[in-house]
Design a protein around this motif. Structure first.
Motif, PDB file in Angstrom:
ATOM      1  N   CYS A 250       0.815  -1.214   0.000  1.00  0.00           N
ATOM      2  CA  CYS A 250       0.000   0.000   0.000  1.00  0.00           C
ATOM      3  C   CYS A 250       0.851   1.267   0.000  1.00  0.00           C
ATOM      4  O   CYS A 250       0.547   2.220  -0.705  1.00  0.00           O
ATOM      5  CB  CYS A 250      -0.923   0.008   1.215  1.00  0.00           C
ATOM      6  SG  CYS A 250      -2.135  -1.318   1.202  1.00  0.00           S
ATOM      7  N   ARG A 251       1.891   1.282   0.827  1.00  0.00           N
ATOM      8  CA  ARG A 251       2.754   2.466   0.952  1.00  0.00           C
ATOM      9  C   ARG A 251       4.211   2.032   1.007  1.00  0.00           C
ATOM     10  O   ARG A 251       4.849   2.059   2.065  1.00  0.00           O
ATOM     11  CB  ARG A 251       2.406   3.232   2.233  1.00  0.00           C
ATOM     12  CG  ARG A 251       0.980   3.720   2.380  1.00  0.00           C
ATOM     13  CD  ARG A 251       0.688   5.082   1.778  1.00  0.00           C
ATOM     14  NE  ARG A 251       1.604   6.132   2.080  1.00  0.00           N
ATOM     15  CZ  ARG A 251       1.503   6.977   3.111  1.00  0.00           C
ATOM     16  NH1 ARG A 251       0.510   6.866   3.952  1.00  0.00           N
ATOM     17  NH2 ARG A 251       2.385   7.933   3.280  1.00  0.00           N
ATOM     18  N   PRO A 252       4.806   1.619  -0.106  1.00  0.00           N
ATOM     19  CA  PRO A 252       6.167   1.081  -0.089  1.00  0.00           C
ATOM     20  C   PRO A 252       7.213   2.072   0.414  1.00  0.00           C
ATOM     21  O   PRO A 252       8.226   1.674   0.984  1.00  0.00           O
ATOM     22  CB  PRO A 252       6.424   0.689  -1.546  1.00  0.00           C
ATOM     23  CG  PRO A 252       5.385   1.376  -2.351  1.00  0.00           C
ATOM     24  CD  PRO A 252       4.233   1.639  -1.447  1.00  0.00           C
ATOM     25  N   GLU A 253       6.974   3.359   0.266  1.00  0.00           N
ATOM     26  CA  GLU A 253       7.966   4.353   0.712  1.00  0.00           C
ATOM     27  C   GLU A 253       8.133   4.378   2.233  1.00  0.00           C
ATOM     28  O   GLU A 253       9.140   4.857   2.751  1.00  0.00           O
ATOM     29  CB  GLU A 253       7.604   5.748   0.195  1.00  0.00           C
ATOM     30  CG  GLU A 253       6.409   6.399   0.879  1.00  0.00           C
ATOM     31  CD  GLU A 253       5.037   5.953   0.355  1.00  0.00           C
ATOM     32  OE1 GLU A 253       4.036   6.502   0.831  1.00  0.00           O
ATOM     33  OE2 GLU A 253       4.973   5.059  -0.507  1.00  0.00           O
ATOM     34  N   LEU A 254       7.167   3.833   2.963  1.00  0.00           N
ATOM     35  CA  LEU A 254       7.245   3.829   4.425  1.00  0.00           C
ATOM     36  C   LEU A 254       8.052   2.661   4.975  1.00  0.00           C
ATOM     37  O   LEU A 254       8.367   2.643   6.153  1.00  0.00           O
ATOM     38  CB  LEU A 254       5.836   3.796   5.031  1.00  0.00           C
ATOM     39  CG  LEU A 254       4.940   4.980   4.707  1.00  0.00           C
ATOM     40  CD1 LEU A 254       3.565   4.773   5.334  1.00  0.00           C
ATOM     41  CD2 LEU A 254       5.566   6.282   5.180  1.00  0.00           C
ATOM     42  N   LEU A 255       8.359   1.678   4.149  1.00  0.00           N
ATOM     43  CA  LEU A 255       8.980   0.460   4.652  1.00  0.00           C
ATOM     44  C   LEU A 255      10.289   0.143   3.946  1.00  0.00           C
ATOM     45  O   LEU A 255      10.480  -0.931   3.415  1.00  0.00           O
ATOM     46  CB  LEU A 255       8.014  -0.713   4.498  1.00  0.00           C
ATOM     47  CG  LEU A 255       6.814  -0.661   5.430  1.00  0.00           C
ATOM     48  CD1 LEU A 255       5.794  -1.699   5.044  1.00  0.00           C
ATOM     49  CD2 LEU A 255       7.250  -0.856   6.864  1.00  0.00           C
TER      50      LEU A 255
END
Length: 194
Positions: A132-137
């Motif tokens: 969903c939000r790859p930039e956060l992980l």
């Protein structure tokens, strides 16, 4: 035994669930651990930055004194999650560590790797969050596995000469030098210079 009275709505709800399930509570860690066959360390989590103190320190000492095997949740109390180093001499030795989401570097680096005992990773859905939000992980570190290393090795053909299979240069002496040279040849190097 709780290190302190519930201070958040989640902690209060869980305390109420324990009471409804008939799980007894006690005011001191030593009383709670007086006759257990397995102890669970869930005092501090991945946010540990300083040595255990106050009631948590009393809990660590009681866990060490009780003699029962310890199952740690996420990581043993008194261990730095990022480095695997002790935060103080007062730390928990676990027979089993159940960690959540991802392996923490401290579970893989000594002395933490030994302090954790067997490590079991529990999936809590972080892969869904990554989609969903790859930039956060973006991970800070990765574990090298045999498949990673195999992918880096060049493909060989029967017509390859020794120059096509890599050259390993070793500067060392004694038995370590001999073992390293033999290891380089067994790994597939075409030429080894010692």
């Amino acid at each position: 035994w709780a290190a302190r009275p519930p201070a958040t709505p989640d902690a209060s709800a869980n305390a109420a669930l324990c009471a409804a399930m008939g799980i007894p509570t006690t005011s001191t860690a030593a009383d709670a651990l007086s006759s257990v066959s397995v102890a669970v360390d869930a005092m501090l989590g991945t946010g540990q930055r300083a040595a255990p103190r106050g009631t948590v320190l009393a809990g660590v000492r009681a866990l060490r004194a009780c003699g029962a095997p310890v199952a740690a949740m996420d990581l043993p109390t008194g261990l730095a999650a990022d480095t695997g180093q002790f935060l103080s001499e007062d730390h928990v030795q676990a027979a089993l560590t159940v960690t959540f989401g991802r392996h923490k570097p401290g579970l893989l680096c000594e002395p933490g790797a030994t302090l954790c005992g067997e490590v079991v990773l529990i999936d809590i859905g972080l892969d869904l969050a990554r989609h969903c939000r790859p930039e956060l992980l973006t991970p800070d570190a990765s574990i090298l596995e045999p498949t990673d290393i195999s992918a880096w090795r060049p493909l060989r053909t029967p017509s390859d000469a020794k120059w096509d299979r890599g050259h390993v240069a070793i500067r060392a002496g004694g038995g370590a030098a001999v073992l390293t040279a033999h290891g380089a040849f067994r790994a597939g190097a075409g030429l080894v210079t010692l």
